[in-house]
Design a protein around this motif. Structure first.
Motif, mmCIF file in Angstrom:
data_model
loop_
_atom_site.group_PDB
_atom_site.id
_atom_site.type_symbol
_atom_site.label_atom_id
_atom_site.label_comp_id
_atom_site.label_asym_id
_atom_site.label_seq_id
_atom_site.Cartn_x
_atom_site.Cartn_y
_atom_site.Cartn_z
ATOM 1 N N PRO A 154 -26.422 0.470 -29.121
ATOM 2 C CA PRO A 154 -27.649 0.989 -28.048
ATOM 3 C C PRO A 154 -27.836 -0.028 -27.076
ATOM 4 N N GLU A 155 -28.209 -1.425 -27.332
ATOM 5 C CA GLU A 155 -28.896 -2.425 -26.509
ATOM 6 C C GLU A 155 -27.636 -2.750 -25.321
ATOM 7 N N LEU A 156 -26.462 -2.181 -25.397
ATOM 8 C CA LEU A 156 -25.618 -2.347 -24.137
ATOM 9 C C LEU A 156 -25.478 -1.195 -23.293
ATOM 10 N N THR A 157 -26.441 -0.230 -23.242
ATOM 11 C CA THR A 157 -26.286 0.955 -22.409
ATOM 12 C C THR A 157 -27.613 0.991 -21.539
ATOM 13 N N THR A 158 -28.453 0.319 -21.791
ATOM 14 C CA THR A 158 -29.959 0.458 -20.953
ATOM 15 C C THR A 158 -30.226 -0.064 -19.535
ATOM 16 N N VAL A 159 -31.263 0.409 -19.114
ATOM 17 C CA VAL A 159 -31.663 -0.085 -17.680
ATOM 18 C C VAL A 159 -31.745 -1.630 -17.741
ATOM 19 N N GLU A 160 -32.555 -2.084 -18.682
ATOM 20 C CA GLU A 160 -32.924 -3.524 -18.974
ATOM 21 C C GLU A 160 -31.440 -4.217 -18.975
ATOM 22 N N MET A 161 -30.540 -3.879 -19.994
ATOM 23 C CA MET A 161 -29.135 -4.644 -19.857
ATOM 24 C C MET A 161 -28.331 -4.380 -18.505
ATOM 25 N N PHE A 162 -28.542 -3.334 -18.016
ATOM 26 C CA PHE A 162 -27.813 -3.262 -16.418
ATOM 27 C C PHE A 162 -28.646 -4.244 -15.436
ATOM 28 N N THR A 163 -29.918 -4.371 -15.655
ATOM 29 C CA THR A 163 -30.646 -5.421 -14.686
ATOM 30 C C THR A 163 -30.276 -6.823 -15.002
ATOM 31 N N GLN A 164 -29.815 -7.009 -16.240
ATOM 32 C CA GLN A 164 -29.410 -8.433 -16.547
ATOM 33 C C GLN A 164 -28.102 -8.592 -15.874
ATOM 34 N N ARG A 186 -22.719 14.113 -22.518
ATOM 35 C CA ARG A 186 -24.162 14.083 -22.377
ATOM 36 C C ARG A 186 -24.685 12.538 -22.316
ATOM 37 N N TYR A 187 -23.998 11.856 -23.489
ATOM 38 C CA TYR A 187 -24.028 10.469 -23.473
ATOM 39 C C TYR A 187 -23.891 9.765 -22.344
ATOM 40 N N ALA A 188 -22.657 9.751 -21.851
ATOM 41 C CA ALA A 188 -21.998 9.112 -20.667
ATOM 42 C C ALA A 188 -23.054 9.446 -19.623
ATOM 43 N N VAL A 189 -23.499 10.649 -19.340
ATOM 44 C CA VAL A 189 -24.220 11.069 -18.000
ATOM 45 C C VAL A 189 -25.682 10.100 -18.199
ATOM 46 N N ARG A 190 -26.186 10.106 -19.380
ATOM 47 C CA ARG A 190 -27.520 9.224 -19.305
ATOM 48 C C ARG A 190 -27.124 7.805 -19.125
ATOM 49 N N LEU A 191 -26.088 7.352 -19.422
ATOM 50 C CA LEU A 191 -25.737 5.743 -19.218
ATOM 51 C C LEU A 191 -25.427 5.497 -17.550
ATOM 52 N N LEU A 192 -24.567 6.485 -17.150
ATOM 53 C CA LEU A 192 -24.338 6.588 -15.581
ATOM 54 C C LEU A 192 -25.615 6.767 -14.805
ATOM 55 N N ALA A 193 -26.371 7.454 -15.505
ATOM 56 C CA ALA A 193 -27.775 7.556 -14.684
ATOM 57 C C ALA A 193 -28.567 6.138 -14.319
ATOM 58 N N GLY A 194 -28.356 5.572 -15.594
ATOM 59 C CA GLY A 194 -29.043 4.321 -15.534
ATOM 60 C C GLY A 194 -28.444 3.230 -14.639
ATOM 61 N N LEU A 195 -27.067 3.169 -14.757
ATOM 62 C CA LEU A 195 -26.284 2.418 -13.941
ATOM 63 C C LEU A 195 -26.615 2.565 -12.385
ATOM 64 N N ARG A 196 -26.520 4.011 -12.130
ATOM 65 C CA ARG A 196 -26.926 4.640 -10.429
ATOM 66 C C ARG A 196 -28.235 3.782 -10.329
ATOM 67 N N GLN A 197 -29.102 3.971 -11.024
ATOM 68 C CA GLN A 197 -30.514 3.515 -10.639
ATOM 69 C C GLN A 197 -30.655 1.963 -10.619
ATOM 70 N N VAL A 198 -29.854 1.039 -11.214
ATOM 71 C CA VAL A 198 -29.891 -0.476 -11.114
ATOM 72 C C VAL A 198 -28.739 -0.745 -10.016
ATOM 73 N N LEU A 199 -27.489 -0.338 -10.047
ATOM 74 C CA LEU A 199 -26.491 -0.967 -9.209
ATOM 75 C C LEU A 199 -26.274 -0.170 -8.091
ATOM 76 N N GLY A 200 -26.692 1.412 -7.922
ATOM 77 C CA GLY A 200 -26.608 1.796 -6.640
ATOM 78 C C GLY A 200 -25.248 2.844 -6.490
#
Length: 282
Positions: A154-164, A186-200
């Motif tokens: 789980p720690e590899l898929t979070t907004v905080e991880m992507f920010t690092q 459903r899992y991948a979509v949540r992950l992608l939403a965090g990616l988009r928030q951090v990386l654009g």
């Protein structure tokens, strides 16, 4: 029935080439020492397809930017299949591999040795710890391909991880994640939403069967600080031996807008895989 050895190197007698690295009974990597450009697993082919479309900021004439070196950091090493491929296809690429399993690394380096004059450095660290120690803007690409018990931690898929990761990447750098999901994504979509928030910018690559929800399987999630050349990627995946598709952020937008992003306070493991006989490892 006795438990299998924790680490096995299994010769690929069916194809007559290469070795499969098996950990706790689960295939982790396939390595062909005679031909590092040969990639057996479909998700590794998809990771390579994305990297094939990335220009090198380090290329000097007459080298083509699409053949020049890239600075790559890997979270997860196993058999070092992708680092070997990058070393062969993008000579001179400096690579860092963060792999905390020192026993696995020792077995791989002893029995499946790296080629001469490589620039691959393996550090015995987990992803979050290793990334925190890297310099700002030191990587063109970060690849996250780390599983425990067949699931993404789980720690590899979070907004905080992507920010690092964003700190480690150059401004237009690319983050690639190999994830596994059930039909519905459903899992991948949540992950992608965090990616988009951090990386654009985001996209996803997978076989048509996985994208259409016909089976559990691997997807490569892409996050980038700059626009993703989706047209080039779609052209590239047409060369895949398995029917493969790309979904861009426009096609994903509706689901991403409604998704709840993973955070360190609200993260989860990727879905549990079906029994091995239900997988299609290619």
């Amino acid at each position: 029935m006795s438990e299998p050895p924790r680490i096995e190197l299994v010769p690929d007698r069916e194809r007559g080439r290469g070795t499969t690295v098996v950990v706790n009974g689960a295939p982790q990597s396939h390595v062909d020492l005679s031909d590092p450009a040969y990639l057996l697993f479909e998700y590794v082919q998809h990771l390579a397809a994305v990297i094939d479309t990335l220009p090198s900021p380090l290329a000097a004439p007459p080298t083509s930017p699409l053949a020049g070196p890239l600075a790559v950091t890997h979270v997860g090493g196993a058999g070092l299949t992708l680092p070997r491929w990058i070393n062969a296809e993008r000579p001179g690429s400096p690579q860092i591999v963060l792999e905390p399993d020192t026993e696995l690394t020792e077995v791989v380096r002893r029995d499946l040795p790296l080629p001469r004059r490589h620039r691959i450095r393996v550090r015995p660290q987990d992803g979050r710890t290793g990334l925190a120690a890297l310099r700002d803007a030191s990587a063109d690409v970060v690849v996250v391909d780390a599983f425990a018990g067949g699931r993404v931690p789980p720690e590899l898929t979070t907004v905080e991880m992507f920010t690092q990761v964003r700190r480690v990447l150059r401004p237009d750098g690319v983050l690639l994640l190999n994830v596994a999901d059930e039909p519905g994504m459903r899992y991948a979509v949540r992950l992608l939403a965090g990616l988009r928030q951090v990386l654009g910018h985001v996209a996803v690559v997978a076989t048509h069967e996985v994208l259409k929800g016909k089976r559990f399987g691997n997807l490569v999630a892409i996050g980038s600080g700059g626009p993703i050349d989706v047209d080039a990627l779609r052209r590239r995946v047409t060369r895949s031996p398995f029917p493969t598709g790309v979904r861009d952020e426009r096609e994903l937008a509706g689901r991403l807008d409604a998704a709840v992003r993973f955070t360190d306070a609200d993260a989860s493991w990727s879905p549990e895989p079906p029994p091995m006989k239900g997988w299609r490892l290619r």
